[in-house]
Design a protein around this motif. Sequence first.
Motif, mmCIF file in Angstrom:
data_model
loop_
_atom_site.group_PDB
_atom_site.id
_atom_site.type_symbol
_atom_site.label_atom_id
_atom_site.label_comp_id
_atom_site.label_asym_id
_atom_site.label_seq_id
_atom_site.Cartn_x
_atom_site.Cartn_y
_atom_site.Cartn_z
ATOM 1 N N ILE A 22 0.821 -1.220 0.000
ATOM 2 C CA ILE A 22 0.000 0.000 0.000
ATOM 3 C C ILE A 22 0.854 1.268 0.000
ATOM 4 O O ILE A 22 0.352 2.357 0.290
ATOM 5 C CB ILE A 22 -0.962 0.002 1.201
ATOM 6 N N LYS A 23 2.113 1.128 -0.340
ATOM 7 C CA LYS A 23 3.011 2.286 -0.411
ATOM 8 C C LYS A 23 3.115 2.752 -1.853
ATOM 9 O O LYS A 23 3.488 1.986 -2.744
ATOM 10 C CB LYS A 23 4.399 1.913 0.123
ATOM 11 N N ALA A 24 2.791 4.000 -2.099
ATOM 12 C CA ALA A 24 2.812 4.542 -3.462
ATOM 13 C C ALA A 24 4.191 4.392 -4.082
ATOM 14 O O ALA A 24 5.210 4.614 -3.423
ATOM 15 C CB ALA A 24 2.393 6.010 -3.449
ATOM 16 N N ASP A 25 4.207 4.002 -5.350
ATOM 17 C CA ASP A 25 5.467 3.790 -6.049
ATOM 18 C C ASP A 25 5.241 3.997 -7.544
ATOM 19 O O ASP A 25 4.590 3.186 -8.205
ATOM 20 C CB ASP A 25 5.985 2.369 -5.783
ATOM 21 N N ALA A 26 5.738 5.104 -8.062
ATOM 22 C CA ALA A 26 5.534 5.432 -9.464
ATOM 23 C C ALA A 26 6.724 5.036 -10.335
ATOM 24 O O ALA A 26 6.787 5.388 -11.514
ATOM 25 C CB ALA A 26 5.269 6.931 -9.621
ATOM 26 N N THR A 27 7.664 4.278 -9.773
ATOM 27 C CA THR A 27 8.804 3.832 -10.565
ATOM 28 C C THR A 27 8.407 2.638 -11.442
ATOM 29 O O THR A 27 7.379 1.995 -11.219
ATOM 30 C CB THR A 27 9.983 3.425 -9.661
ATOM 31 N N GLU A 28 9.222 2.365 -12.423
ATOM 32 C CA GLU A 28 9.025 1.215 -13.323
ATOM 33 C C GLU A 28 7.616 1.170 -13.904
ATOM 34 O O GLU A 28 7.004 0.108 -14.020
ATOM 35 C CB GLU A 28 9.326 -0.101 -12.597
#
Length: 373
Positions: free
Chosen positions: A303-309
Amino acid sequence: MNYTNWYRISMLFILAVALSSCKLGRFVVYNFADIKDYKKFPSRALVSHENKFMFDSTAHGTYPKSIKVSNKKDSVSLDWLLEHHSTVAFLIIKNDTIQYEKYFKGYNKESIIPSFSMAKSVTSILIGCAIDDGLIKSVDEPVKHYLPELEKNGFGKVTIKHLLQMTSALDFSESYFNPFSEAASFYYGRNLKREVSKLKLKGEPGQKFDYVSGNTQLLGAVLESALKGKTVTQYFQEKLWTPLEMEYDGSWSIDKKNHGTEKAFCCINARARDFAKIGRLYLNKGNWNGKQIVSRKWVEESIKADATEGGADYYKYQWWLPSANGDFMAEGILGQYIYVNPSKKMIIVRMGKDGGGVNWSDFFMALANRSDK
């Protein structure tokens, strides 16, 4: 009845039977997803625990009794708003206490309601459990380790993480209005394994977020392969349904009666209170009354935002992230929601016949922000 009318009725009956025997026929007959769909498909049973966890309740809940609606001159009651916007069940739970619980349109606390895509979040939890159990090594494993038959379809670089984050570049039509789409084939078809084996890519994985149910069904196939003979429903029962002390029996819809495959992308059938327990598990970082059901690390990573890859900052491992404030939710196509706001220690469950024209994520956040007032 004369012969002509009898003949017409007979032909219509024969046509209906013929249509219902194939995917296209079921699409025509059923038309579109409905909250009674759990009756239409075969399923595997989930059995409630002999000890049932029950939320506390209060008659003096901390929720707004009236709400201002933009197209209304005066404020309306929360009951009115929910009932007039296609809601069948609505729960507000704060500090493990039910502050509000109402049912509408003939539904009650014992009514079964299908999850639709809220099942995607459950499938994600089960992937986390499988990693905890050593059945899956990590999210970075290639999908081909579990589904080698897909390598010839271009899946050599696709990882479990790509599926979880919807960044696999899967060539998949999510349209439920098109009877020839992959989504319709998955939902109405009777051979999910065959449909999965036909999947291909439309680009390079890890480049772009694209929400399609095929990713979750692939996760289900990976999980089934890792379980080596145990069904996904059996694993769900073992890892979640029993430990969470569900109040009622439930089920998971499958594609066919004999040796069927779970519709991992949609179809868990349960009561609103038991869906709320999925939210409670993640509210408490995977811990259930002192026992770690799924690792805290997995919950936090999910549930941790991650806009990588190619990932989206509003979606992680099959969970939607409606704001930057740490809240998250599972969501189904007809307005099914499990919303969790950790800072307010709040869970909201909304089940509906359809979305009812309401932006529910904004509505949940507004309710959470008013809960201390």
